[in-house]
Design an enzyme around this catalytic site. Structure first.
Site, mmCIF file in Angstrom:
data_model
loop_
_atom_site.group_PDB
_atom_site.id
_atom_site.type_symbol
_atom_site.label_atom_id
_atom_site.label_comp_id
_atom_site.label_asym_id
_atom_site.label_seq_id
_atom_site.Cartn_x
_atom_site.Cartn_y
_atom_site.Cartn_z
ATOM 1 C CB CYS A 1 21.943 28.484 58.753
ATOM 2 S SG CYS A 1 20.357 27.878 58.103
ATOM 3 C CB CYS B 1 23.246 23.683 59.532
ATOM 4 S SG CYS B 1 22.569 24.705 58.218
ATOM 5 C CG HIS C 1 18.658 23.776 56.932
ATOM 6 N ND1 HIS C 1 19.002 24.764 57.819
ATOM 7 C CD2 HIS C 1 17.321 23.595 57.067
ATOM 8 C CE1 HIS C 1 17.917 25.169 58.464
ATOM 9 N NE2 HIS C 1 16.881 24.481 58.029
ATOM 10 C CG ASP D 1 15.356 4.154 58.954
ATOM 11 O OD1 ASP D 1 15.147 4.206 57.726
ATOM 12 O OD2 ASP D 1 14.798 3.339 59.712
ATOM 13 C CG ASP E 1 17.118 -1.912 54.581
ATOM 14 O OD1 ASP E 1 18.042 -2.482 53.962
ATOM 15 O OD2 ASP E 1 16.368 -1.097 54.034
ATOM 16 C CB CYS F 1 19.925 27.233 61.673
ATOM 17 S SG CYS F 1 20.457 25.593 61.109
#
Lengths: 393, 393
Positions: free
Chosen positions: B312, B309, B338, B269, B94, B307
């Protein structure tokens, strides 16, 4: 389930160093070995996969902390520590004895056991040799230790004798109590005796002949000068049976690891490598550097040239310095990985040297090159940590 | 070096949602995309490999923070941000404008630029459109933004117009200044206009026709009710050229991501998914849960069934709860993984729905199921974070 075995593969001709293999239900450990400490069922800031990646073969977890939070029966309901924390390698749990003395409040000791107030919430707890076996069965580690009384430093000879004489019957009670629990767990004995050569020899002889499958040396590295610790080991090791693995509890630094192996120790555990890493102290072959130092701001090379750890393979010392200065959590992970890898590479080098019968030269070269933290630095650190200690070890 | 391109692969027939591909020198981005924020050249508590593992395609880093610490010229001497932080995928930086207004002290604005005091050490810094192009060239991100004036909420219409009218010439200066720097970097324009529909439309038209290769919508999600943010987008999107990617700066939550895609936004974002994770807020398809809650103590299943991830797949919700309660750093990592995976799986689902021309049904089903944090909860969080904000965003 493979039984617990210890096989010695080579012994140094000039020192008490030896290298061997320990079989446990969760895998094999090559000795001498350094065991990273996962006090609260997590080796601070690193994952189990990262522990494997740095060559960790066994980790230690703290019974005292886990019995208080989240509780051993809760961990049992999750299938034990291995499954709870997603580490399928060997685990050793200490007995909680040391922390009862260093962290617990208002301790009351009697022949049966010890009552103390939790450092977390002030709740009252009683530990007996039998209760500790029950807790450690619930945690489910591969190697477990019996409740002991750890004499602080300094300590009168009379008090040291009394602590030792209370500990020995507790250990026999632990052996009997353990019969009621999980046969796949292996109970080590603990040698005490504070800083009295006579007591140390007596404790080693007494505990050494009990039917423990390994022996932990307790009550050392509790604030005494290092020369006194090494002197105690010189009295202890010759009294111990050759065929049982020896664990030097709570030790230590890289130089302690190298020296301790020569005094006949096989297993080492300590929070020092992980704790100093989190505060910026990173190991190199020339000693510990402080990555916070402005010198590292512009260093584009790794923390140490030639280091094979994930951190040094992928990040500049300048970036690691930036992460610490900016208080980024990734710093703790990168620093910890570096220091644990340093300890486990040292373990590999120690084993190779003992196998090649070049341990004394290896030790002397290491110590000539590696500048340890001064006693003054160590004292400052101890003071700093002590203030944080009541919260978390 | 591949040029920057944006190809639209499908557009929703009923909304402004579209899915496409952005090419950058460091790789390809599928839109709509969520970009995890690595404020200080580190997405807090996760490694670049973990970011890849959760499906991150581009990350954002903050020019304001990095210019102050460690400094953009230092980063340039390390070969730029990619090499400094060991992330070889696309990066967007940015302009620092937003942080100058939200973190800097004693700001002095004139036609040329803005002078402010660092929130870290009080040192004085001046940013001009030209200086920001120089700093971002040193950082070396794939996509860069020009210095803008971000109007806070609430704000008078007159002040909003003046901020916008100051920003537009700055953007043209940025375009000219960029010519002197790295051609492989792509400059996006920023649409401002606060909460005035007329200004928003005017800014979109003005900035939309300038030779920027993409457009960031700034000045939203700064404390206003969400309905107002969505209303502003309804004025902005129709004024923007179809063939340029659109980036909704600083947004947002899972529900914002789903709604924003339907309003024609391609890139998002926000620190929210990573920040709430560190405080215990974890995303599930039914809304955000607080893993600190006692309910999770005994949960042996994952945070969310199904999930995919790392967290998990390998850890129980009960263990994750324990790590947070015990203040273990590993908690932040597991929670962050996660939540970022949740956002990037949502990105995959959004793209699939747009391709299948089922976005409206997907959006409605998601919003019917997902209970967002209440305005009250969001307000409490903002207050809590504000106090920590002067140290680190």
């Amino acid at each position: 389930m493979p039984p617990f075995t210890f096989t010695i593969e080579a012994e140094c001709h000039n020192t008490w160093a030896r290298t061997g293999t320990i079989q446990t239900p969760h895998g094999t450990i090559q000795t001498p070995i350094f065991m990273p400490v996962g006090t609260q069922a997590s080796v601070k800031s690193v994952s189990p996969e990262e522990l494997r990646g740095v060559g960790a073969e066994i980790i230690l977890a703290n019974t005292y902390h886990l019995m208080l939070r989240p509780g051993s029966s809760l961990i049992a309901s999750f299938g034990g520590l291995h499954s709870f924390m997603h580490w399928d390698g060997p685990i050793l749990t200490d007995s909680g004895g040391f922390q009862v003395w260093s962290l617990g409040h208002l301790r009351k000791l009697n022949e049966d056991g010890v009552t103390f107030k939790s450092h977390l919430d002030g709740s009252l707890h009683t530990l007996t040799p039998e209760r500790v076996m029950e807790i450690e069965a619930e945690l489910g580690a591969d190697i477990i230790l019996p409740l002991d009384i750890c004499a602080p430093y300094p300590y009168s000879a009379a008090a040291a004798r009394s602590a030792m004489e209370n500990t020995h019957p507790w250990e026999e009670r632990a052996l009997r109590a353990k019969e009621r629990h999980r046969p796949e767990q292996t109970l080590f004995g603990i040698v005490q005796g504070a800083f009295e050569p006579d007591l140390r020899r007596e404790s080693a002889r007494t505990v050494g002949v009990l039917p423990f499958q390994g022996l932990s040396i307790g009550g050392l590295s509790v604030g005494e000068p290092k020369a006194i610790m090494w002197e105690m080991l010189k009295h202890v090791t010759p009294e111990l049976p050759r065929y049982k693995p020896r664990h030097l509890l709570g030790v230590g630094s890289p130089e302690d690891f190298v020296i301790g192996a020569g005094l006949g120790m096989d297993m080492f555990d300590c929070v020092l490598p992980t704790r100093v890493a989190r505060h910026g102290g990173l190991f190199t072959r020339y000693g510990r550097v402080n990555i916070r130092s402005a010198h590292f701001r512009t260093v584009q090379g790794p923390i140490e040239e030639g280091c094979d750890c994930y951190t040094c393979q992928h990040y500049s010392a300048g970036y690691v310095h930036h992460l610490l200065r900016a208080e980024e959590q990734l710093y703790s992970r990168l620093g910890t990985i570096h220091n644990i890898r340093f300890m486990l590479r040292l373990a590999e080098e120690l084993r190779a040297a003992i196998l090649a019968n070049t341990y004394p030269a290896f030790r002397d070269e290491f110590l000539a090159r590696y500048i340890p933290a001064s006693e003054e630095t160590r004292e400052t650190q101890r003071e700093k940590w002590k203030s944080a200690r009541t919260r978390q070890s």
